[in-house]
Design a protein around this motif. Structure first.
Motif, PDB file in Angstrom:
ATOM      1  N   ALA A  49      27.047  46.475  54.893  1.00 53.97           N
ATOM      2  CA  ALA A  49      27.274  47.801  54.331  1.00 53.97           C
ATOM      3  C   ALA A  49      26.171  48.109  53.348  1.00 53.97           C
ATOM      4  O   ALA A  49      25.570  47.199  52.772  1.00 53.97           O
ATOM      5  N   ALA A  50      25.910  49.388  53.145  1.00 59.08           N
ATOM      6  CA  ALA A  50      24.900  49.806  52.182  1.00 59.08           C
ATOM      7  C   ALA A  50      25.319  51.125  51.565  1.00 59.08           C
ATOM      8  O   ALA A  50      26.029  51.929  52.199  1.00 59.08           O
ATOM      9  N   ILE A  51      24.860  51.333  50.331  1.00 61.22           N
ATOM     10  CA  ILE A  51      25.189  52.560  49.617  1.00 61.22           C
ATOM     11  C   ILE A  51      23.955  53.053  48.895  1.00 61.22           C
ATOM     12  O   ILE A  51      23.229  52.278  48.268  1.00 61.22           O
ATOM     13  N   GLU A  52      23.700  54.352  48.997  1.00 62.10           N
ATOM     14  CA  GLU A  52      22.549  54.928  48.314  1.00 62.10           C
ATOM     15  C   GLU A  52      22.956  55.430  46.929  1.00 62.10           C
ATOM     16  O   GLU A  52      24.145  55.551  46.615  1.00 62.10           O
ATOM     17  N   SER A  53      21.958  55.748  46.142  1.00 60.76           N
ATOM     18  CA  SER A  53      22.220  56.180  44.778  1.00 60.76           C
ATOM     19  C   SER A  53      23.033  57.481  44.739  1.00 60.76           C
ATOM     20  O   SER A  53      23.714  57.748  43.742  1.00 60.76           O
ATOM     21  N   GLY A  65      36.078  50.423  58.898  1.00 59.09           N
ATOM     22  CA  GLY A  65      37.532  50.514  58.795  1.00 59.09           C
ATOM     23  C   GLY A  65      38.179  49.339  58.081  1.00 59.09           C
ATOM     24  O   GLY A  65      39.368  49.386  57.756  1.00 59.09           O
ATOM     25  N   ARG A  66      37.408  48.276  57.854  1.00 63.65           N
ATOM     26  CA  ARG A  66      37.953  47.094  57.159  1.00 63.65           C
ATOM     27  C   ARG A  66      37.277  46.851  55.813  1.00 63.65           C
ATOM     28  O   ARG A  66      37.921  46.373  54.880  1.00 63.65           O
ATOM     29  N   PHE A  67      36.002  47.136  55.702  1.00 65.96           N
ATOM     30  CA  PHE A  67      35.253  46.891  54.466  1.00 65.96           C
ATOM     31  C   PHE A  67      34.900  48.230  53.815  1.00 65.96           C
ATOM     32  O   PHE A  67      34.636  49.221  54.504  1.00 65.96           O
ATOM     33  N   THR A  68      34.860  48.220  52.492  1.00 66.47           N
ATOM     34  CA  THR A  68      34.460  49.397  51.738  1.00 66.47           C
ATOM     35  C   THR A  68      33.461  49.004  50.661  1.00 66.47           C
ATOM     36  O   THR A  68      33.755  48.122  49.845  1.00 66.47           O
ATOM     37  N   TYR A  79      30.318  46.650  44.621  1.00 62.88           N
ATOM     38  CA  TYR A  79      31.497  45.969  45.149  1.00 62.88           C
ATOM     39  C   TYR A  79      31.513  46.017  46.672  1.00 62.88           C
ATOM     40  O   TYR A  79      30.945  46.908  47.296  1.00 62.88           O
ATOM     41  N   LEU A  80      32.218  45.053  47.234  1.00 62.86           N
ATOM     42  CA  LEU A  80      32.534  45.091  48.658  1.00 62.86           C
ATOM     43  C   LEU A  80      33.999  44.677  48.799  1.00 62.86           C
ATOM     44  O   LEU A  80      34.339  43.501  48.613  1.00 62.86           O
ATOM     45  N   GLN A  81      34.848  45.649  49.072  1.00 65.12           N
ATOM     46  CA  GLN A  81      36.260  45.361  49.313  1.00 65.12           C
ATOM     47  C   GLN A  81      36.427  45.028  50.786  1.00 65.12           C
ATOM     48  O   GLN A  81      36.077  45.837  51.652  1.00 65.12           O
ATOM     49  N   MET A  82      36.944  43.843  51.053  1.00 61.65           N
ATOM     50  CA  MET A  82      37.085  43.369  52.426  1.00 61.65           C
ATOM     51  C   MET A  82      38.566  43.172  52.730  1.00 61.65           C
ATOM     52  O   MET A  82      39.253  42.438  52.014  1.00 61.65           O
ATOM     53  N   THR A  83      39.047  43.821  53.763  1.00 67.97           N
ATOM     54  CA  THR A  83      40.436  43.690  54.176  1.00 67.97           C
ATOM     55  C   THR A  83      40.499  43.274  55.641  1.00 67.97           C
ATOM     56  O   THR A  83      39.489  43.322  56.352  1.00 67.97           O
ATOM     57  N   SER A  84      41.677  42.881  56.073  1.00 66.36           N
ATOM     58  CA  SER A  84      41.874  42.441  57.461  1.00 66.36           C
ATOM     59  C   SER A  84      40.799  41.462  57.890  1.00 66.36           C
ATOM     60  O   SER A  84      40.192  41.586  58.966  1.00 66.36           O
ATOM     61  N   LEU A  85      40.558  40.497  57.058  1.00 69.40           N
ATOM     62  CA  LEU A  85      39.476  39.548  57.311  1.00 69.40           C
ATOM     63  C   LEU A  85      39.739  38.723  58.556  1.00 69.40           C
ATOM     64  O   LEU A  85      40.893  38.373  58.874  1.00 69.40           O
ATOM     65  N   LYS A  86      38.657  38.408  59.252  1.00 70.66           N
ATOM     66  CA  LYS A  86      38.708  37.630  60.492  1.00 70.66           C
ATOM     67  C   LYS A  86      37.862  36.371  60.321  1.00 70.66           C
ATOM     68  O   LYS A  86      36.932  36.339  59.503  1.00 70.66           O
TER      69      LYS A  86
END
Length: 122
Positions: A49-53, A65-68, A79-86
């Motif tokens: 994942a990546a986020i710009e300024s 759909g799983r990570f934010t 931050y990296l919120q990780m859900t439904s981890l596999k």
């Protein structure tokens, strides 16, 4: 010079959640992109994942759909919120900063953290 320090990794069962943090130290230009990458031994480093300024985000198809990804500018933290981890999410996770192209090409990134390990058991 920018220093990045990741934290929040650990071991979790499949279906669980973790939140990774990346503390940013030093001066950053106002126009940047921050990314999360992961790497398993013997495999290439891949973008997650990546986020710009300006807040715009991109995600790898495998985590949509799983990570934010998010950032708290007041705390200089990514931050990296990780859900439904596999189990296939198991890897060393790295945060990185680029002032160039915002994408998932590791060579485009200028600064890297040391990584935090995420292990997902089935």
């Amino acid at each position: 010079q920018v220093q990045l320090v990741e934290s929040g990794g650990g071991s979790v069962q499949a279906g669980g959640s973790l939140r990774l943090s990346c503390a940013v130290f030093g001066y950053m230009y106002s126009d940047y992109c921050m990314g999360w990458f992961r790497q398993d031994p013997g495999k290439e480093r891949e973008g997650v994942a990546a986020i710009e300024s300006d807040g715009s985000t991109i995600y790898a198809d495998s985590v949509k759909g799983r990570f934010t990804i998010s950032q708290d500018n007041a705390k200089n933290t990514l931050y990296l919120q990780m859900t439904s981890l596999k189990p296939e999410d198991t890897a060393m996770y790295y945060c990185a900063v680029t002032y160039r192209f915002c994408g998932f090409v590791p060579d485009e990134y200028n600064y890297w953290g040391q990584g935090t390990q995420v292990t997902v058991s089935s």
